[in-house]
Design an enzyme around this catalytic site. Structure first.
Site, PDB file in Angstrom:
ATOM      1  N   SER A 141     -25.432  49.381  70.224  1.00  0.00           N
ATOM      2  CA  SER A 141     -26.728  49.260  69.855  1.00  0.00           C
ATOM      3  C   SER A 141     -26.995  48.159  70.785  1.00  0.00           C
ATOM      4  CB  SER A 141     -27.067  48.876  68.425  1.00  0.00           C
ATOM      5  OG  SER A 141     -28.509  48.351  68.374  1.00  0.00           O
ATOM      6  N   TYR A 154     -26.025  44.662  60.643  1.00  0.00           N
ATOM      7  CA  TYR A 154     -25.717  45.639  62.030  1.00  0.00           C
ATOM      8  C   TYR A 154     -25.707  44.836  63.199  1.00  0.00           C
ATOM      9  CZ  TYR A 154     -27.392  49.653  64.541  1.00  0.00           C
ATOM     10  OH  TYR A 154     -27.526  50.830  65.604  1.00  0.00           O
TER      11      TYR A 154
END
Length: 244
Positions: A141, A154
């Site tokens: 990501s 995250y």
């Protein structure tokens, strides 16, 4: 048929990016193994693949449990005899201010986003080493490169995943195995639903939301890399901009 007769394991294969990759790899000739916790989701994807003439094995798997990961790899080898491609796609995204985050959220995020990949790689790599070839693709990501507020679990776990991939790549390249990270950018999935449902205007202007199928071309590019001469230890980002 870029992936003809290749055997590919895809975690998080029951929906979103994992589903799109599984269907695309099957269309390119690969035989597919999809893993997720939801049997219902896996069965739906399997039906889509078989209706298009592909071959697929579904293995319900909780990546937090070592024995279930080992079972995933063993079932793959028992049915197909080898593992050519491992796509570590499964992940979760706890949201909220850092000061409100709990140990449970951090543990869960780490267990799936990082340790799930660790377990899959540890189980699959000995098979690839015996074969003398293999290809690992870890879905990362942009938030692992540039952090964002209210997403500390995250962001931290994806940053760890990037470092993990590059470290593994340095250890296995002489075995004929490559490992890379694919950063898809913002994609409309269940994982990202809270963001795209709330009309993130900054992101919409700077890096428009993609559908899972728009990630497929890059996933195919990485899967088709030669384990002998292909890129390894690299981060392939298809984001429009570097900021998340």
């Amino acid at each position: 048929m870029q992936l003809k007769d290749k055997i590919a394991i895809i975690t998080g294969g029951g929906r979103g990016i994992g589903r799109a990759i599984a269907i695309a790899y099957a269309a390119e000739g690969a035989r597919i193994v999809i893993a997720a916790r939801s049997t219902e989701q896996l069965d739906k994807v399997a039906t889509e693949i078989t209706e298009q003439g592909g071959e697929v094995l579904t293995v319900p798997t909780d990546l937090c449990i070592q024995t279930e990961v080992e079972n995933l790899v063993q079932q793959t080898v028992d049915k197909f005899g080898r593992i050519d491609i491992l796509v570590n796609n499964a992940g979760i995204n706890p949201r909220g201010p850092f000061l409100d985050s709990t140990d449970e959220e951090w543990e869960q995020g780490w267990q799936i986003n990082v340790m799930g990949v660790v377990r899959c790689c540890r189980a699959a790599l000995p098979i690839m080493q015996r074969q003398g070839s293999g290809n690992i693709i870890n879905v990362g990501s942009g938030m692992g490169q540039v952090g964002r507020s209210n997403l500390s679990v995250y962001c931290a776990s994806k940053a760890a995943l990037h470092g993990l991939t590059q470290s593994i790549a340095e250890e296995i390249w002489e075995d004929g195995i490559i490992a890379n990270v694919l950063i898809p950018g913002p994609v409309r999935t269940e994982l990202s639903k809270p963001a795209w449902e709330n009309s993130d205007t900054f992101r919409a202007q700077s890096d428009p939301w993609k559908e899972p199928e728009q990630v497929v071309a890059s996933a195919l590019f990485l899967a088709a890399q030669s384990p002998v001469s292909g890129m390894t230890g690299q981060i392939l980002s298809i984001m429009r901009r570097n900021s998340p």
